[in-house]
Design a protein around this motif. Structure first.
Motif, PDB file in Angstrom:
ATOM      1  N   SER A  25       0.845  -1.199   0.000  1.00  0.00           N
ATOM      2  CA  SER A  25       0.000   0.000   0.000  1.00  0.00           C
ATOM      3  C   SER A  25       0.877   1.244   0.000  1.00  0.00           C
ATOM      4  CB  SER A  25      -0.929   0.012   1.218  1.00  0.00           C
ATOM      5  OG  SER A  25      -0.183   0.073   2.418  1.00  0.00           O
ATOM      6  N   GLU A  26       0.294   2.356  -0.454  1.00  0.00           N
ATOM      7  CA  GLU A  26       0.976   3.649  -0.466  1.00  0.00           C
ATOM      8  C   GLU A  26       0.017   4.689   0.120  1.00  0.00           C
ATOM      9  OE1 GLU A  26       3.718   4.453  -3.961  1.00  0.00           O
ATOM     10  OE2 GLU A  26       2.305   3.050  -4.881  1.00  0.00           O
ATOM     11  N   PRO A  27       0.036   4.856   1.455  1.00  0.00           N
ATOM     12  CA  PRO A  27      -0.915   5.768   2.105  1.00  0.00           C
ATOM     13  C   PRO A  27      -0.887   7.192   1.556  1.00  0.00           C
ATOM     14  CG  PRO A  27       0.151   4.380   3.734  1.00  0.00           C
ATOM     15  CD  PRO A  27       0.856   4.126   2.438  1.00  0.00           C
ATOM     16  N   LEU A  28       0.292   7.698   1.187  1.00  0.00           N
ATOM     17  CA  LEU A  28       0.371   9.067   0.672  1.00  0.00           C
ATOM     18  C   LEU A  28      -0.357   9.213  -0.662  1.00  0.00           C
ATOM     19  CD1 LEU A  28       4.038  10.087   1.581  1.00  0.00           C
ATOM     20  CD2 LEU A  28       1.913  10.825   2.679  1.00  0.00           C
ATOM     21  N   ARG A  29      -0.404   8.134  -1.440  1.00  0.00           N
ATOM     22  CA  ARG A  29      -1.143   8.150  -2.709  1.00  0.00           C
ATOM     23  C   ARG A  29      -2.579   7.674  -2.530  1.00  0.00           C
ATOM     24  NH1 ARG A  29       1.252   8.291  -7.683  1.00  0.00           N
ATOM     25  NH2 ARG A  29      -0.171   6.740  -8.559  1.00  0.00           N
ATOM     26  N   GLN A  30      -2.919   7.239  -1.296  1.00  0.00           N
ATOM     27  CA  GLN A  30      -4.238   6.662  -1.035  1.00  0.00           C
ATOM     28  C   GLN A  30      -4.509   5.523  -2.021  1.00  0.00           C
ATOM     29  OE1 GLN A  30      -7.022   7.715   1.445  1.00  0.00           O
ATOM     30  NE2 GLN A  30      -4.962   7.890   2.274  1.00  0.00           N
ATOM     31  N   SER A  87      -9.328   6.330  -2.359  1.00  0.00           N
ATOM     32  CA  SER A  87      -9.741   7.552  -1.654  1.00  0.00           C
ATOM     33  C   SER A  87     -11.254   7.645  -1.480  1.00  0.00           C
ATOM     34  CB  SER A  87      -9.221   8.791  -2.383  1.00  0.00           C
ATOM     35  OG  SER A  87      -9.632   8.787  -3.735  1.00  0.00           O
ATOM     36  N   ARG A 121     -10.301   1.693   4.229  1.00  0.00           N
ATOM     37  CA  ARG A 121      -8.937   2.183   3.989  1.00  0.00           C
ATOM     38  C   ARG A 121      -7.981   1.721   5.090  1.00  0.00           C
ATOM     39  NH1 ARG A 121     -11.675   7.042   3.125  1.00  0.00           N
ATOM     40  NH2 ARG A 121     -10.628   7.997   4.914  1.00  0.00           N
TER      41      ARG A 121
END
Length: 226
Positions: free
Chosen positions: A157-162, A178, A185
């Motif tokens: 996962s990439e939280p900054l990119r949602q 998002s 999420r």
């Protein structure tokens, strides 16, 4: 000592009983709103209609219509609700927090935390046709900017990119999340990198603006298998 233990057990049972949300009717709420507003409740009713733009659906309880907001429900529950036909009369049990509309007196809604069917089972995921990434590459016009359902294994996962990515036969597909509920999420971001957990994704297939032959999914639901 035994008497003390018995008393403590009875007290614990009493606290547990009082902490359980109470099943109520809309008539109960209208007659004594202060006992229910802002508190957990359970309501039963039949499905009337959904309003996707409001992220809500409405249940009918003996002629009283109650709006239920589903934004915090799992993706599989949302799929189930949006697949229902208008006035399907499916019997549902909704748990959540009762709220009062700010612009309407004596009118209330529920922020749902869980949804059950008449038989006590949770809604099952819809059986949509699965698409392979190889099919998309061979005929993109059939799938791009249209709803698709794909299955693969969780990669990272990439939280900054949602977003998160999954692997399907060696192809890595990114999924933007998002628009999913906070609960969904958080479940995705809590997955370990390369956990290989099976995942089913539904959403709109879109092309990257800087790579015409590469695609991602803007998710409407994500189901992580146990």
């Amino acid at each position: 000592m035994k008497n003390v233990l018995c008393i403590m057990t009875l007290l614990a049972m009493t606290v547990t009983a009082h902490s359980q949300p109470k099943e109520v009717s809309y008539a109960d709420i209208v007659s004594d709103p202060s006992s229910y507003v802002g508190k957990p409740i359970v309501m039963e009713g039949t499905f009337a209609y959904a309003e996707p733009m409001r992220e809500s659906f409405t249940i009918d309880q003996n002629g009283a219509l109650i709006e239920v907001f589903y934004r915090d429900l799992p993706g599989s529950d949302k799929e189930f609700l949006l697949a229902q036909q208008q006035y399907s009369k499916t019997l549902l049990t909704v748990s959540g927090i009762l709220k009062q509309y700010t612009n309407k007196k004596h009118s209330y809604f529920v922020n749902a935390t869980s949804l059950r069917l008449e038989n006590g089972a949770a809604p099952a995921p819809s059986s949509l046709g699965l698409v392979a990434y190889s099919e998309i590459l061979s005929n993109p016009g059939r799938y791009v900017r249209k709803p698709v359902t794909m299955k693969g294994s969780f990669v990272y996962s990439e939280p900054l990119r949602q977003s998160f990515s999954f692997d399907q036969g060696g192809n890595i597909i990114e999924v933007l999340i998002s628009d999913l509920s906070r609960i969904d999420r958080e479940a995705i971001f809590s997955q370990k990198k390369h956990s290989r957990k099976a995942v089913t994704v539904s959403g709109e297939l879109l092309p990257y603006v800087n790579s015409a032959a590469k695609y991602y999914i803007n998710a409407s639901s994500v189901i992580l298998e146990n």
